[in-house]
Enzyme design. Sequence first.
Site, PDB file in Angstrom:
ATOM      1  N   SER A 188      22.287 -34.951  29.396  1.00 51.34           N
ATOM      2  CA  SER A 188      22.693 -36.071  30.232  1.00 51.34           C
ATOM      3  C   SER A 188      21.453 -36.642  30.928  1.00 51.34           C
ATOM      4  O   SER A 188      20.434 -36.873  30.263  1.00 51.34           O
ATOM      5  CB  SER A 188      23.744 -35.585  31.225  1.00 51.34           C
ATOM      6  OG  SER A 188      24.482 -36.633  31.749  1.00 51.34           O
ATOM      7  N   ASP A 438      31.306 -38.819  22.976  1.00 50.03           N
ATOM      8  CA  ASP A 438      30.724 -38.946  24.319  1.00 50.03           C
ATOM      9  C   ASP A 438      30.455 -40.409  24.630  1.00 50.03           C
ATOM     10  O   ASP A 438      29.705 -41.078  23.911  1.00 50.03           O
ATOM     11  CB  ASP A 438      29.414 -38.149  24.345  1.00 50.03           C
ATOM     12  CG  ASP A 438      28.683 -38.258  25.672  1.00 50.03           C
ATOM     13  OD1 ASP A 438      29.288 -38.736  26.662  1.00 50.03           O
ATOM     14  OD2 ASP A 438      27.503 -37.849  25.712  1.00 50.03           O
ATOM     15  N   HIS A 463      30.019 -34.670  25.353  1.00 51.55           N
ATOM     16  CA  HIS A 463      28.813 -34.688  26.195  1.00 51.55           C
ATOM     17  C   HIS A 463      28.045 -33.366  26.116  1.00 51.55           C
ATOM     18  O   HIS A 463      28.549 -32.328  26.487  1.00 51.55           O
ATOM     19  CB  HIS A 463      29.233 -34.999  27.634  1.00 51.55           C
ATOM     20  CG  HIS A 463      28.148 -35.617  28.474  1.00 51.55           C
ATOM     21  ND1 HIS A 463      27.377 -36.676  28.060  1.00 51.55           N
ATOM     22  CD2 HIS A 463      27.717 -35.331  29.723  1.00 51.55           C
ATOM     23  CE1 HIS A 463      26.518 -37.011  29.022  1.00 51.55           C
ATOM     24  NE2 HIS A 463      26.697 -36.206  30.042  1.00 51.55           N
TER      25      HIS A 463
END
Lengths: 506, 506
Positions: A188, A438, A463
């Site tokens: 991320s 994601d 994710h």
Amino acid sequence: MVEHRWSLSTLVFSVAFIIVVSYSAQSLALKHSSRFLGKFAATGTHFEPPQFLYETRYFQQRLDHFSFSELPTFPQRYLISTDHWVGPQRLGPIFLYCGNEGDIEWFAQNTGFVWEIAPQFGAMVVFPEHRYYGESIPFGSAKEAYKDATTLSYLTAEQALADFSVLITDLKQNFSAKDCPVVLFGGSYGGMLAAWMRLKYPHIAVGALASSAPILQFEDIVPPETFYDIVSNNFKRESSTCFNYIKQSWDEITSTGQTYNGLERLTKTFNLCQKLKSTVDLYDWLESAYSYLAMVNYPYPSDFLMTLPGHPIREVCKKIDGVPAGTNILERIYEGVNVYYNYTGKEKCFELDDDPHGMSGWDWQACTEMVMPMSSNQDSSMFPPYEYNYTSFQEECLNDYGVKPRPKWITTEFGGHDIHATLKKFGSNIIFSNGLLDPWSGGSVLQNISESVVSLVTEEGAHHIDLRPSTQNDPYWLVEQRETEIKLIEGWISDYHQKNKAIFDM
Amino acid sequence: MVEHRWSLSTLVFSVAFIIVVSYSAQSLALKHSSRFLGKFAATGTHFEPPQFLYETRYFQQRLDHFSFSELPTFPQRYLISTDHWVGPQRLGPIFLYCGNEGDIEWFAQNTGFVWEIAPQFGAMVVFPEHRYYGESIPFGSAKEAYKDATTLSYLTAEQALADFSVLITDLKQNFSAKDCPVVLFGGSYGGMLAAWMRLKYPHIAVGALASSAPILQFEDIVPPETFYDIVSNNFKRESSTCFNYIKQSWDEITSTGQTYNGLERLTKTFNLCQKLKSTVDLYDWLESAYSYLAMVNYPYPSDFLMTLPGHPIREVCKKIDGVPAGTNILERIYEGVNVYYNYTGKEKCFELDDDPHGMSGWDWQACTEMVMPMSSNQDSSMFPPYEYNYTSFQEECLNDYGVKPRPKWITTEFGGHDIHATLKKFGSNIIFSNGLLDPWSGGSVLQNISESVVSLVTEEGAHHIDLRPSTQNDPYWLVEQRETEIKLIEGWISDYHQKNKAIFDM
């Protein structure tokens, strides 16, 4: 609809990265605490005690690496394990996770991949915390650090990268490990940091695994509708009726809210603990659920943000679609989000975020550097239509934090436009891994750039699933993806050894 | 000898880069003006009016790019010419000279190469000034900007690179030239900036010509004796007796200075305007002359720092060696430096630097980031022996500027150790050009790193001679060197066009 616009742009911040949640334990102490985040903090406590063993240490960091202003230093926390490290003589590698916007222990727990592969590499593992999060707080306390734009002004990605670089340089010296190759990991926002760090500090790290790193989610590099379109497609692919029910629900909520006693009825329908003050709050609550569901749409039961079944969107849609014909649309929606917010069945009622404008570290970052334009397309998105408007965004940041965003800074500092042309013959050893479920994958690198700046895409991944601890239920594509990553990292390290040897022999 | 140590370490600063001189016009207005630099400013006025035509413009820059502190902006001056630019449709390149520590007009005048090749490339030419120099002064005035460590704290290389990046991004937008390739140029510290900018901002510039850029003159990457050994070898290769006279002269100066009336005698021997206060000042004056002579040891008459004949060290040594046998050694030395300080014969007497500790921009940079250890070797150097001592260096910086140096920061931020291994498969399109007569060449990159990170070395070249305007007297190797540079730059640009086309066709 002005009110509503605010709702969506808040969401953009709030969902900016799921990991923001881990900060929430800290944020309780802040001027503005955020219940929305607080919810995730609570789930954090569901976790089993850490499976991975490390020492916790602290390193005194400069507050501003790029000036010589006299500012107080702050303690940067880092977790370290040398249990499997083969040491400097054998040039044992150092695995460095680029801490993102939250408590580093939470990331350490949720990044099992790094811990699991360390033994076979004989690697040291280091998880430094990102400044202004967790325990790595300047000015002595979170209250002081988050006081205003002046104290927050050093919360930037560039400073965080410099923190990592200074820390690892010092560690290498202390371990007499100057020649040990460093490999970066991150998911991320942490994945963005890992990729950027490999690009900006190639002398410090030999390669980076950047998982779910939306480094292209800036300016107009990708269409602003990408994020919500992907969330929406997650639902549509499970069930188009489910998608449609959600898409229709917003008007239903608005019109119900406008009726006599409408807010009470919504409060009841959605089993809220406190009376709903505005339909905007309900929008927020639902939009968050859908967005987070897409991010953690993992193929197995998980406990990352909330306790959830495998394929959680499938389960949500089963509920939404499955209630008896003729059931009110809002009751359908409630049945669906109940899967997200109350899979364990322990919640008696739901607390909405009572301060959606509350200041958190990521909100600050989103209002300064991390300006990610997002819109919701009238046709393709199941969310209420919303067109990104920079002017009003800037106004909100000025109002809320007293700071003017710099929307072009990230692309100036780190690039992003024409990244394929730029990096085709520049840089090396970066893996951009993404799962197409994601919603952040739309802002990441989804095609190989060069022989060694590569993209690993999984159709069914969500994710940064590749960084998560392995499970008995891992599908074969995930096992394969991780094997590929291991092979690439092995390649970087053996290439490093060869180059070093060649130079040494010169 | 404590006094003497200070002398040499001051010299290290002062000669750090010849270009520091161009700041001197400005420095007259500063708290501590420096006559030593002032001398060079004076020569600046010898120059013919600029041969190259440009417009002068100003751009408002942030003072700290890496924090969101509320600080005043400052006007960055830049010189720009679009006379030969073929425009955005034809993707006309932009030549960006990375302004270094001085007045940008002076650099523009002395960087004829960029102006001369711009027409054949159809290139725009931009010379942005480095912050805190020339007219690009924060806080409204040089007096305020140079007041103390707080106001000076934003004078760093990283901030300067960010200035260039922000400026060029804005310029490209204003010229609708987003897709036009930028090529970087720089000499000396400006060459370091050019190389670092290509490495840190590959999305902004397609390549860099870094001339005489000692990016390895940090920590222990190269031996600290390198600089003075190269200066000394410049003299030795002309005449070993000359070298020996100079080597012997220091003791002679010291012992003369210790005699009754010794300082008066030295004052007279060296034709100084004011009575010599200390032999240290004379050491400084002579050491500076020798060091600068090595840098500008060009094969043709030049007017860069001082008006000088071609092969000036040869001429200096001719004088030193040529005076009648039996002449006092100090009189020999005087005859030699007279070539440097008074080739035009216009000086009636010599003013020594009356404030060698005066604060200048480069002194600040040397005391903060640009910590370049330098020693003088007892055997190989003709300078007084001196061993670099970081502790006393740090103490001096604390005393003089109230700032603690960060000696490891440059290598942490920009690398340098193991540069061949690091950049072998990382980065592209950098030329490190060096002349081996230049004492700074010892701290630069003298071997090819990869196919496109290359080193161009000329045995007879001095400090960034390739960037100077061409002359009738250019030797063939210089003509050849520039042709090679042009070919490499053409390659970068055509490669860029091809990649862009390939991506566009995708």
